[in-house]
Design a protein around this motif. Sequence first.
Motif, PDB file in Angstrom:
ATOM      1  N   SER A  75      33.089 -26.715 -30.948  1.00 40.01           N
ATOM      2  CA  SER A  75      34.420 -26.650 -30.334  1.00 40.01           C
ATOM      3  C   SER A  75      35.514 -27.158 -31.242  1.00 40.01           C
ATOM      4  CB  SER A  75      34.500 -27.431 -29.022  1.00 40.01           C
ATOM      5  OG  SER A  75      33.280 -27.814 -28.576  1.00 40.01           O
ATOM      6  N   LEU A  76      35.163 -27.910 -32.266  1.00 35.31           N
ATOM      7  CA  LEU A  76      36.250 -28.472 -33.071  1.00 35.31           C
ATOM      8  C   LEU A  76      36.407 -27.781 -34.423  1.00 35.31           C
ATOM      9  CD1 LEU A  76      35.708 -32.225 -32.220  1.00 35.31           C
ATOM     10  CD2 LEU A  76      37.429 -30.685 -31.327  1.00 35.31           C
ATOM     11  N   THR A  77      35.391 -27.067 -34.879  1.00 31.47           N
ATOM     12  CA  THR A  77      35.542 -26.457 -36.202  1.00 31.47           C
ATOM     13  C   THR A  77      35.337 -24.945 -36.156  1.00 31.47           C
ATOM     14  OG1 THR A  77      33.217 -26.626 -36.794  1.00 31.47           O
ATOM     15  CG2 THR A  77      34.561 -28.551 -37.204  1.00 31.47           C
ATOM     16  N   ASP A  78      35.570 -24.348 -34.998  1.00 30.90           N
ATOM     17  CA  ASP A  78      35.348 -22.912 -34.913  1.00 30.90           C
ATOM     18  C   ASP A  78      36.509 -22.137 -35.542  1.00 30.90           C
ATOM     19  OD1 ASP A  78      36.972 -23.867 -32.953  1.00 30.90           O
ATOM     20  OD2 ASP A  78      36.543 -22.235 -31.562  1.00 30.90           O
ATOM     21  N   VAL A  79      36.231 -20.905 -35.918  1.00 20.19           N
ATOM     22  CA  VAL A  79      37.277 -20.061 -36.515  1.00 20.19           C
ATOM     23  C   VAL A  79      37.344 -18.772 -35.718  1.00 20.19           C
ATOM     24  CG1 VAL A  79      37.214 -20.919 -38.855  1.00 20.19           C
ATOM     25  CG2 VAL A  79      35.545 -19.231 -38.139  1.00 20.19           C
ATOM     26  N   GLU A  80      38.524 -18.155 -35.701  1.00 21.64           N
ATOM     27  CA  GLU A  80      38.613 -16.884 -34.988  1.00 21.64           C
ATOM     28  C   GLU A  80      39.625 -15.967 -35.645  1.00 21.64           C
ATOM     29  OE1 GLU A  80      39.941 -17.338 -31.025  1.00 21.64           O
ATOM     30  OE2 GLU A  80      41.837 -18.272 -31.575  1.00 21.64           O
ATOM     31  N   LYS A  81      39.437 -14.668 -35.411  1.00 18.08           N
ATOM     32  CA  LYS A  81      40.364 -13.674 -35.954  1.00 18.08           C
ATOM     33  C   LYS A  81      40.623 -12.608 -34.906  1.00 18.08           C
ATOM     34  CE  LYS A  81      40.038 -13.771 -40.918  1.00 18.08           C
ATOM     35  NZ  LYS A  81      39.427 -13.192 -42.112  1.00 18.08           N
ATOM     36  N   PHE A  82      41.870 -12.164 -34.838  1.00 15.76           N
ATOM     37  CA  PHE A  82      42.205 -11.032 -33.989  1.00 15.76           C
ATOM     38  C   PHE A  82      42.503  -9.855 -34.910  1.00 15.76           C
ATOM     39  CE2 PHE A  82      43.237 -14.748 -31.595  1.00 15.76           C
ATOM     40  CZ  PHE A  82      42.848 -14.423 -30.311  1.00 15.76           C
ATOM     41  N   ARG A  83      41.968  -8.710 -34.589  1.00 16.19           N
ATOM     42  CA  ARG A  83      42.179  -7.542 -35.442  1.00 16.19           C
ATOM     43  C   ARG A  83      42.335  -6.299 -34.579  1.00 16.19           C
ATOM     44  NH1 ARG A  83      43.068 -10.204 -38.936  1.00 16.19           N
ATOM     45  NH2 ARG A  83      42.205 -10.454 -41.025  1.00 16.19           N
ATOM     46  N   THR A  84      43.136  -5.384 -35.070  1.00 17.50           N
ATOM     47  CA  THR A  84      43.129  -4.050 -34.492  1.00 17.50           C
ATOM     48  C   THR A  84      42.383  -3.167 -35.476  1.00 17.50           C
ATOM     49  OG1 THR A  84      45.256  -4.484 -33.556  1.00 17.50           O
ATOM     50  CG2 THR A  84      44.548  -2.215 -33.584  1.00 17.50           C
ATOM     51  N   MET A  85      41.324  -2.541 -35.017  1.00 19.27           N
ATOM     52  CA  MET A  85      40.450  -1.849 -35.968  1.00 19.27           C
ATOM     53  C   MET A  85      40.245  -0.398 -35.597  1.00 19.27           C
ATOM     54  SD  MET A  85      37.588  -4.830 -36.287  1.00 19.27           S
ATOM     55  CE  MET A  85      36.718  -4.222 -37.719  1.00 19.27           C
ATOM     56  N   ARG A  86      39.954   0.397 -36.616  1.00 23.75           N
ATOM     57  CA  ARG A  86      39.521   1.782 -36.421  1.00 23.75           C
ATOM     58  C   ARG A  86      38.079   1.864 -36.871  1.00 23.75           C
ATOM     59  NH1 ARG A  86      44.553   2.233 -38.282  1.00 23.75           N
ATOM     60  NH2 ARG A  86      46.011   3.286 -36.887  1.00 23.75           N
ATOM     61  N   GLU A  87      37.443   2.994 -36.600  1.00 16.06           N
ATOM     62  CA  GLU A  87      36.073   3.156 -37.065  1.00 16.06           C
ATOM     63  C   GLU A  87      36.059   3.063 -38.580  1.00 16.06           C
ATOM     64  OE1 GLU A  87      34.266   6.616 -35.452  1.00 16.06           O
ATOM     65  OE2 GLU A  87      34.462   5.916 -33.388  1.00 16.06           O
ATOM     66  N   GLY A  88      35.153   2.264 -39.109  1.00 14.35           N
ATOM     67  CA  GLY A  88      35.050   2.110 -40.554  1.00 14.35           C
ATOM     68  C   GLY A  88      35.764   0.879 -41.086  1.00 14.35           C
ATOM     69  N   ASP A  89      36.619   0.260 -40.264  1.00 14.04           N
ATOM     70  CA  ASP A  89      37.311  -0.950 -40.714  1.00 14.04           C
ATOM     71  C   ASP A  89      36.348  -2.127 -40.792  1.00 14.04           C
ATOM     72  OD1 ASP A  89      39.581   0.407 -40.895  1.00 14.04           O
ATOM     73  OD2 ASP A  89      40.632  -0.570 -39.236  1.00 14.04           O
ATOM     74  N   ARG A  90      36.729  -3.099 -41.634  1.00 13.78           N
ATOM     75  CA  ARG A  90      35.884  -4.283 -41.765  1.00 13.78           C
ATOM     76  C   ARG A  90      36.683  -5.548 -41.457  1.00 13.78           C
ATOM     77  NH1 ARG A  90      32.054  -3.371 -47.057  1.00 13.78           N
ATOM     78  NH2 ARG A  90      31.037  -1.530 -46.229  1.00 13.78           N
ATOM     79  N   VAL A  91      35.989  -6.528 -40.958  1.00 17.42           N
ATOM     80  CA  VAL A  91      36.627  -7.824 -40.754  1.00 17.42           C
ATOM     81  C   VAL A  91      35.694  -8.900 -41.323  1.00 17.42           C
ATOM     82  CG1 VAL A  91      35.688  -7.938 -38.422  1.00 17.42           C
ATOM     83  CG2 VAL A  91      37.556  -9.439 -39.057  1.00 17.42           C
ATOM     84  N   THR A  92      36.294  -9.862 -42.027  1.00 17.41           N
ATOM     85  CA  THR A  92      35.489 -10.923 -42.636  1.00 17.41           C
ATOM     86  C   THR A  92      35.858 -12.257 -42.011  1.00 17.41           C
ATOM     87  OG1 THR A  92      35.502  -9.718 -44.702  1.00 17.41           O
ATOM     88  CG2 THR A  92      34.814 -12.010 -44.788  1.00 17.41           C
ATOM     89  N   LEU A  93      34.855 -12.999 -41.651  1.00 14.76           N
ATOM     90  CA  LEU A  93      35.065 -14.280 -41.006  1.00 14.76           C
ATOM     91  C   LEU A  93      34.408 -15.354 -41.868  1.00 14.76           C
ATOM     92  CD1 LEU A  93      36.350 -15.004 -38.281  1.00 14.76           C
ATOM     93  CD2 LEU A  93      34.064 -15.185 -37.360  1.00 14.76           C
ATOM     94  N   THR A  94      35.193 -16.333 -42.269  1.00 15.74           N
ATOM     95  CA  THR A  94      34.638 -17.389 -43.106  1.00 15.74           C
ATOM     96  C   THR A  94      34.785 -18.730 -42.410  1.00 15.74           C
ATOM     97  OG1 THR A  94      35.416 -16.127 -44.986  1.00 15.74           O
ATOM     98  CG2 THR A  94      34.631 -18.349 -45.417  1.00 15.74           C
ATOM     99  N   GLY A  95      33.683 -19.371 -42.174  1.00 20.29           N
ATOM    100  CA  GLY A  95      33.707 -20.676 -41.519  1.00 20.29           C
ATOM    101  C   GLY A  95      32.993 -21.698 -42.359  1.00 20.29           C
ATOM    102  N   PRO A  96      32.836 -22.892 -41.816  1.00 19.42           N
ATOM    103  CA  PRO A  96      32.226 -23.973 -42.580  1.00 19.42           C
ATOM    104  C   PRO A  96      30.799 -23.679 -43.060  1.00 19.42           C
ATOM    105  CG  PRO A  96      32.541 -24.589 -40.280  1.00 19.42           C
ATOM    106  CD  PRO A  96      33.324 -23.350 -40.519  1.00 19.42           C
ATOM    107  N   LEU A  97      30.024 -22.994 -42.264  1.00 17.46           N
ATOM    108  CA  LEU A  97      28.629 -22.824 -42.641  1.00 17.46           C
ATOM    109  C   LEU A  97      28.244 -21.368 -42.858  1.00 17.46           C
ATOM    110  CD1 LEU A  97      27.182 -25.306 -40.044  1.00 17.46           C
ATOM    111  CD2 LEU A  97      27.196 -25.656 -42.488  1.00 17.46           C
ATOM    112  N   PHE A  98      29.241 -20.506 -42.881  1.00 19.55           N
ATOM    113  CA  PHE A  98      28.870 -19.100 -42.941  1.00 19.55           C
ATOM    114  C   PHE A  98      30.039 -18.278 -43.458  1.00 19.55           C
ATOM    115  CE2 PHE A  98      31.573 -17.977 -39.454  1.00 19.55           C
ATOM    116  CZ  PHE A  98      31.678 -19.159 -38.763  1.00 19.55           C
ATOM    117  N   SER A  99      29.734 -17.070 -43.859  1.00 20.60           N
ATOM    118  CA  SER A  99      30.756 -16.097 -44.191  1.00 20.60           C
ATOM    119  C   SER A  99      30.162 -14.734 -43.891  1.00 20.60           C
ATOM    120  CB  SER A  99      31.133 -16.217 -45.668  1.00 20.60           C
ATOM    121  OG  SER A  99      31.987 -15.156 -46.005  1.00 20.60           O
TER     122      SER A  99
END
Lengths: 645, 188
Positions: free
Chosen positions: A501-525
């Motif tokens: 609850s204290l170190t979470d990350v979030e992203k909002f995106r508007t996407m089409r088919e084929g689009d990519r989104v990358t999420l980078t957090g403390p323990l993962f990418s």
Amino acid sequence: MGVEIGHYALVLAFCTSLALAFLPALGLVRGRGFGTTFAPAVSLARPLAVSLCVLCFCACAMLIRAFRASDFSVLLVWQHSHSQKPPLYKIAAMWGNHEGSMLLWVFVLCLFALAMAYSQRKPSRLTLLSLSVQGCICALFLAFVLFFSNPFARVFPVPWEGEGLNPILQHPALAFHPPLLYLGYVGLSAAFSTTVAGLILDDCSREWAQKTRLWTLVAWCFLGAGITLGAFWAYEELGWGGFWFWDPVENASLMPWLLATAALHALRSYMVRQILLVWAVLLVLLAFSASLLGTFLVRSGVLMSVHSFASDPLRGLVILLCVSLLTTSALALFAWRTGGKNTKPPPSALPFFSRESAQLLNALLLSLCAGLVLLATLYPLFFEFFTNRTLSIGPPYYAVVLSPFFLFLLAVLGLLPVLGWGGSSRARIRRHLIRFAPVACGFGLAFFLLTRTSATAAIAAALGAWALLGAVKTRSAKDARGSALVHAGVGIVVIAIAGASLTDVEKFRTMREGDRVTLTGPLFSESLELQELFARRGVNYTERGARFAFVDKSRAMLSPSRRVYPPRGLETTEAAIDRSLLRDIYVTMSREKTRGKTNDSEETLSVRVQGKPLMFWVWGGALVMVLGGVLSLLSPLVTLKARRR
Amino acid sequence: MRYSLIPLLAFAAVVSFLGYFFLPELMEGKKSMSLRRITESRMRATPRFRIPALAEESVTNMAVMSDSVLTSQGSPFVVNFFASWCQPCLAEHPLLMELSDNSQVSVFGIAWRDSGDKAQTWLRQHGNPFFLVGVDSDSKAGLEWGIAGIPETFFLDRSGTIRFVHTGPLTRESLRKGLEAIKVNPNL
């Protein structure tokens, strides 16, 4: 026909519970004082408990049958079911509403009466009297069910189709969440009855303590499991990405849990060292009172909440009367019994560094926390009453007010292995501190360097690790394994919550088919690619969703979706979650047709992608806690004296 | 004074306080009491507040939203609390769009516990039904209005008095009721 059988069984159950309330107690009185027993009345106790349970079961079964058969001539079924609903949820609909869940509540109450009756080979005086008390509680609530919230009421003319259940409630976790929670809430009634009986007999002896601990522990395990399942449901189904919202209904389940935890610790101190008896008695009484109060708050509509039941003033008032009748009489009895006799103070002042003072601290702080939660739950009402304005209290309040106490308790928890009964030497404590405190601090520091978000999270993580180390270090005396496991679970949950609850990350995106989104957090990418949008028909809903693939193909596809349930036109969000030991990836989508876009042929999708580090361990730790509870249920308590022998 | 009486007294105080809420309602024999109580206690003037607004998303390019901005309209209006993170808000969104397209009433939005950027992105994605959008990032306005949760929609009459409150996603029926309460032709 079945409905009438159920109704009749309910009436019979009410009569039986009245008999159960009076006969065993009468048997005790007839035999001059509380000395001997009057056999015929006493021997009826068990058959009465059995028949009460069978009758209540019959009523529940008949109601479930009506739901299975979609018998819309029953008001309740018409209001809360629908012919298109999947079979499992038709059954679950029985407790997805006020009347049905109240019936289930009473059934669990009777189940515990049965368990109490058969918990001993030959019922002792304490057991008999507690059966009577339990009978009183049963009678009170059966009367309420019969006269004020009858689940078997008919409706005429018979409607064609049901009005459906809230589709948000169509989730396996929620189907099982209320029964488990009730086993917890109502399980406390057994501890309550035993304690009231002990007070009446003025004999809070070893037998009383053992019994009360047994019932409190059983209830504690169920309550913990129920709360966890509820949180799990909120996480999966509400689609907000959180798991605890400090909603009045959640608070109503948290308060009894806190008080039961405190009661367990006080009971143990009493069994081992004959201290904290008054605390133990009071906390057991308060724990059940809190669960009754919670029942009232949830059902009366006094507090607005996401999942409160429909409100009806008369019904609310009657529940309030029942609650206050039970609680005030129990507390008055408590005041009478403990006040008169000037309970003797502990033989000598408690040594400062000792298990005893840690237990006292635990009882004090946990009941204080429960009080603060109650205050915050009711505060909007107080505020409105005095100022005629309204306000709402949210998570920030709870975080600020409760976390210091919890963190302090964690700090003490980590010291537990060197806090012996009767005091322990400072040298030992110093050694423990020197050995383990750097490890915990190092963990906290590593946590901070890894996440670089909040110092609070790092402190919580360090203290969680500290508690975990302490639990692991606790010598595995036979009766301490369970509690060590529970404490380890506490450490794990705290670390996990600090992460999730204290170190979470979030992203909002508007996407089409084929689009990519990358999420980078403390323990993962992680990179996700939107592969396709789809639409399909489910059993009783239509669904539009999307499929996401991990770009490195390491994990399975994610498909979040939105469902529309035709009966009420309600729309729900189905989150897609990729779980792993280190993080959860949580994807939710909003509707994909967007206004204002000129090119309608190209569909876009707005998504919310959240990364929650360590989320898995919130559930893992909670499970460990429940397992620890079960383990200590299985291992008999050994007193200090017996251990030294 | 016996200390052992304290729990009893404390509990009795809580219970009688809760009971107090019920008795008058019961005497009058009214049905849905809690709702009525909440609605009635909220029948009051526009709460005082002042928060930043999204100038680019507004019709008038105003960068501030306050009670005086709302009431200076001189006509009935609707205030809707929403947030970009709130899924139920999406459910009621089409209805709000319809309302702003088809009706004369002006709809004000307050993005509750939300950042201006996110709210703006959200509105661009889903369409903007609002006359003016306030950003209530730390729930100051939410506290003043006394919202019970979002989405929540207030219907205020010409003088700026709250006439109807709906908690939860708007439905066609509740919208019609709210508009009737402020004497606007629903036209939906």
